[in-house]
Write a protein that holds these residues in place. Structure first.
Motif, mmCIF file in Angstrom:
data_model
loop_
_atom_site.group_PDB
_atom_site.id
_atom_site.type_symbol
_atom_site.label_atom_id
_atom_site.label_comp_id
_atom_site.label_asym_id
_atom_site.label_seq_id
_atom_site.Cartn_x
_atom_site.Cartn_y
_atom_site.Cartn_z
ATOM 1 N N ILE A 252 15.407 -5.690 -10.611
ATOM 2 C CA ILE A 252 14.319 -6.669 -10.596
ATOM 3 C C ILE A 252 13.244 -6.188 -9.630
ATOM 4 C CG2 ILE A 252 13.663 -9.063 -10.138
ATOM 5 C CD1 ILE A 252 16.632 -9.823 -10.532
ATOM 6 N N PHE A 253 12.013 -6.086 -10.106
ATOM 7 C CA PHE A 253 10.865 -5.831 -9.241
ATOM 8 C C PHE A 253 10.151 -7.153 -8.979
ATOM 9 C CE2 PHE A 253 9.562 -1.100 -10.032
ATOM 10 C CZ PHE A 253 10.726 -0.687 -9.409
ATOM 11 N N ASP A 254 10.049 -7.517 -7.717
ATOM 12 C CA ASP A 254 9.263 -8.687 -7.329
ATOM 13 C C ASP A 254 7.818 -8.221 -7.147
ATOM 14 O OD1 ASP A 254 7.994 -10.807 -6.131
ATOM 15 O OD2 ASP A 254 9.650 -11.307 -4.795
ATOM 16 N N GLU A 255 6.986 -8.501 -8.154
ATOM 17 C CA GLU A 255 5.593 -8.056 -8.144
ATOM 18 C C GLU A 255 4.630 -9.221 -7.898
ATOM 19 O OE1 GLU A 255 3.902 -4.899 -9.586
ATOM 20 O OE2 GLU A 255 5.485 -4.081 -10.861
ATOM 21 N N VAL A 256 5.103 -10.214 -7.185
ATOM 22 C CA VAL A 256 4.243 -11.354 -6.882
ATOM 23 C C VAL A 256 3.012 -10.894 -6.098
ATOM 24 C CG1 VAL A 256 4.105 -13.515 -5.580
ATOM 25 C CG2 VAL A 256 6.090 -13.052 -7.026
ATOM 26 N N ILE A 257 3.171 -9.904 -5.230
ATOM 27 C CA ILE A 257 2.049 -9.363 -4.472
ATOM 28 C C ILE A 257 1.446 -8.140 -5.157
ATOM 29 C CG2 ILE A 257 1.482 -8.091 -2.348
ATOM 30 C CD1 ILE A 257 3.191 -10.098 -0.818
ATOM 31 N N THR A 258 2.277 -7.243 -5.662
ATOM 32 C CA THR A 258 1.758 -5.968 -6.182
ATOM 33 C C THR A 258 1.176 -6.083 -7.586
ATOM 34 O OG1 THR A 258 4.004 -5.385 -6.911
ATOM 35 C CG2 THR A 258 3.277 -4.544 -4.767
ATOM 36 N N GLY A 259 1.370 -7.204 -8.250
ATOM 37 C CA GLY A 259 0.859 -7.369 -9.601
ATOM 38 C C GLY A 259 -0.632 -7.657 -9.659
ATOM 39 N N PHE A 260 -1.221 -7.438 -10.828
ATOM 40 C CA PHE A 260 -2.595 -7.801 -11.151
ATOM 41 C C PHE A 260 -3.629 -7.068 -10.297
ATOM 42 C CE2 PHE A 260 0.234 -11.083 -12.649
ATOM 43 C CZ PHE A 260 -0.118 -11.118 -13.992
ATOM 44 N N GLY A 261 -3.459 -5.738 -10.268
ATOM 45 C CA GLY A 261 -4.482 -4.863 -9.727
ATOM 46 C C GLY A 261 -4.379 -4.509 -8.269
ATOM 47 N N ARG A 262 -3.454 -5.095 -7.562
ATOM 48 C CA ARG A 262 -3.380 -4.863 -6.120
ATOM 49 C C ARG A 262 -3.104 -3.397 -5.772
ATOM 50 N NH1 ARG A 262 -5.808 -6.655 -2.299
ATOM 51 N NH2 ARG A 262 -5.657 -8.681 -3.299
ATOM 52 N N THR A 263 -2.386 -2.686 -6.642
ATOM 53 C CA THR A 263 -2.089 -1.272 -6.379
ATOM 54 C C THR A 263 -2.855 -0.335 -7.305
ATOM 55 O OG1 THR A 263 -0.200 -1.125 -7.919
ATOM 56 C CG2 THR A 263 0.248 -1.938 -5.692
ATOM 57 N N GLY A 264 -3.708 -0.873 -8.159
ATOM 58 C CA GLY A 264 -4.472 -0.062 -9.099
ATOM 59 C C GLY A 264 -4.301 -0.568 -10.516
ATOM 60 N N PRO A 265 -3.189 -0.227 -11.195
ATOM 61 C CA PRO A 265 -2.930 -0.774 -12.528
ATOM 62 C C PRO A 265 -2.588 -2.260 -12.452
ATOM 63 C CG PRO A 265 -1.625 1.211 -12.092
ATOM 64 C CD PRO A 265 -2.178 0.753 -10.793
ATOM 65 N N LEU A 266 -2.313 -2.845 -13.619
ATOM 66 C CA LEU A 266 -2.001 -4.270 -13.631
ATOM 67 C C LEU A 266 -0.709 -4.561 -12.870
ATOM 68 C CD1 LEU A 266 -3.600 -6.638 -14.871
ATOM 69 C CD2 LEU A 266 -1.883 -6.735 -16.661
ATOM 70 N N PHE A 267 0.253 -3.648 -12.944
ATOM 71 C CA PHE A 267 1.525 -3.833 -12.237
ATOM 72 C C PHE A 267 1.842 -2.611 -11.374
ATOM 73 C CE2 PHE A 267 1.877 -6.578 -15.975
ATOM 74 C CZ PHE A 267 2.237 -7.778 -15.369
ATOM 75 N N GLY A 268 2.472 -2.873 -10.237
ATOM 76 C CA GLY A 268 2.873 -1.779 -9.362
ATOM 77 C C GLY A 268 3.852 -0.835 -10.022
ATOM 78 N N ALA A 269 4.698 -1.356 -10.928
ATOM 79 C CA ALA A 269 5.654 -0.509 -11.635
ATOM 80 C C ALA A 269 4.939 0.609 -12.384
ATOM 81 C CB ALA A 269 6.479 -1.356 -12.610
ATOM 82 N N GLN A 270 3.738 0.320 -12.894
ATOM 83 C CA GLN A 270 2.970 1.330 -13.624
ATOM 84 C C GLN A 270 2.396 2.369 -12.675
ATOM 85 O OE1 GLN A 270 0.668 -1.842 -15.261
ATOM 86 N NE2 GLN A 270 1.460 -1.549 -17.343
ATOM 87 N N ARG A 271 1.971 1.953 -11.504
ATOM 88 C CA ARG A 271 1.473 2.906 -10.504
ATOM 89 C C ARG A 271 2.593 3.835 -10.050
ATOM 90 N NH1 ARG A 271 -1.973 3.015 -5.700
ATOM 91 N NH2 ARG A 271 -1.392 4.940 -4.635
ATOM 92 N N LEU A 272 3.788 3.287 -9.928
ATOM 93 C CA LEU A 272 4.914 4.048 -9.389
ATOM 94 C C LEU A 272 5.725 4.759 -10.458
ATOM 95 C CD1 LEU A 272 5.844 1.303 -6.831
ATOM 96 C CD2 LEU A 272 5.137 3.617 -6.218
ATOM 97 N N GLY A 273 5.485 4.424 -11.716
ATOM 98 C CA GLY A 273 6.166 5.119 -12.804
ATOM 99 C C GLY A 273 7.624 4.743 -12.986
#
Length: 440
Positions: A252-273
């Motif tokens: 489980i990735f908790d993306e409450v903070i990293t989601g919706f552009g905070r790290t670049g893409p819409l989700f941090g999972a996409q930035r991190l691959g």
């Protein structure tokens, strides 16, 4: 002023969250308006919002498209339950989120906050294993310094001890990984530290200790947020993913903070691959305008529930306000803004942000600076015998100078709106430097 007016304007009846109530009475911060990257106080003073509301106003305050969407929806359909009924905006939002999420994430369960999203994800994880006949898989593994909300499930798997001490006992059968960060080798990191992948081997040890057939899920923030902004070391999340896949454990990735552009893409999972089995989200989902959260699950997780007879409720869980029409309207408009160029705009300013924040390396009392996307954590050297005092003083000095920052103890955390400009970043950083210089 009449007694009734005095009572109406008194903050005392409002029991505020995460607030020293009596201290607030002595130094109130009251905002009456917001636009772009600024709040306006009740005294008419402009304050630059260095924390995006509370990690959530990613697109800036008062986004016209979002405001208009909420107004139109309120006039058309104010509420409909999601219990065996729904409305078109809920279907549209779910489809758009799935289309934009990492590949393989195919369904969304709507909640009203990050805390609700986490508790929902934990329940879905246990129910998934039970649906597959794995009744012993009840254990969760969290991580130190992680924040997963304040409901009992999220509190149980969260790794910030001061949030727990008054509310136990919590869920049993929870273990914790170490924070994968060593300041002796990774201080002043930009993006992912090169060292630290070995911390993931703690999961292998816990799997050996408990037997993998007892573990339901591992939950982590891709980037630790409220615990101090700690990016994952290179190779760390990859190893967690491999171990979970090998042993049938949900990630489980908790993306409450990293989601919706905070790290670049819409989700941090996409930035991190890295693609998890479940993603929790909230905050930036509606740009903070209307409470909303979501749990995005893989096709495999959803399909396990669909093995039940079609006449049965597959997941006996939900909230009165799940997929609330106003929240859906706000989220759809927020997606329009993010996907209409704001993600690119935010990505372009991130190197400027990193350079500016790391320029504080030589500022007084700075012990560490960590940056990832439009996130930053700054460790401030504590005063002798008074931990947290210098951080509090710096916070107040910044506010007095017109910049809103967030501190927990002697750690400052920053997450400005993606629309912040280079000049505004410079002003924010110089304000922090001046506050540090004047704080002994």
């Amino acid at each position: 002023m009449s007694a009734a007016s005095t009572l109406q304007n008194s903050p005392e009846p409002f029991w505020m969250p995460f607030t020293a109530q009596r201290a607030y009475q002595q130094a109130k911060r009251t905002f009456v308006a917001a636009e772009g990257v600024h709040y306006t106080t009740d005294e008419g003073r402009k304050v630059l919002d260095g924390i995006g509301g509370l990690w959530c106003v990613n697109a800036g305050h008062g986004q016209p498209r979002i405001v208009e969407a909420i107004q139109q929806q309120a006039a058309k359909l104010d509420f409909v339950s999601s219990f065996s009924m729904s409305h078109p905006a809920a279907f549209e939002l779910a489809n758009r989120i799935v289309a934009a999420a990492p590949e393989g994430m195919r369904h969304v369960f709507f909640t009203n906050s990050g805390s609700e999203s986490v508790d929902t994800a934990l329940k879905i994880a246990r129910g998934y294993h039970r649906a597959r006949g794995d009744f012993d898989r009840i254990r969760f593994i969290g991580r130190h310094k992680s924040y997963h909300g304040v409901n009992f499930g999220g509190l149980s798997v969260g790794g910030i001890s001061r949030h727990k001490r008054e509310f136990g006992p919590l869920l049993p059968d929870v273990d914790f990984l170490s924070l994968p960060y060593d300041p002796k080798v990774s201080a002043f990191s930009r993006g992912q530290p090169a060292d630290g992948a070995h911390y993931a081997e703690e999961l292998a040890q816990l799997i050996t200790l408990h037997d993998p057939a007892t573990i339901a899920a591992v939950i982590v923030e891709p980037v630790t947020g409220s615990g101090g902004v700690y990016p994952p070391p290179v190779g760390y999340l990859e190893r967690l993913r491999a171990l979970c896949s090998e042993h049938g454990i949900l990630l489980i990735f908790d993306e409450v903070i990293t989601g919706f552009g905070r790290t670049g893409p819409l989700f941090g999972a996409q930035r991190l691959g890295i693609t998890p089995d479940i993603i929790t989200c909230a905050k930036g989902m509606t740009n903070g305008s209307v409470p909303m959260g979501g749990v995005i699950v893989s096709g495999a997780v959803y399909d396990a529930y669909m093995e039940k007879p079609a006449s049965q409720i597959e997941l006996a869980h939900g909230y009165t306000y799940s997929a609330h029409p106003l929240a859906c309207a706000a989220a759809l408009a927020a997606l329009d803004v993010y996907q209409g160029g704001l993600l690119d705009q935010g990505g372009a300013i991130m190197p400027v942000w990193e350079d500016a924040l790391h320029s504080l390396r030589d500022a007084p009392h700075v012990a560490d600076v960590r940056t990832f996307g439009l996130l930053a954590g700054i460790d401030i050297a504590p005063r002798d015998g008074a931990p947290g005092a210098r951080g509090t003083a710096v916070n107040q000095a910044c506010y007095d100078a017109g910049v809103l920052v967030r501190t927990a103890g002697d750690t400052m955390m920053l997450s400005p709106p993606l629309i912040i400009s280079a000049d505004q970043i410079s002003m924010l950083v110089e304000t922090i430097r001046t506050a540090l210089t004047g704080t002994e």
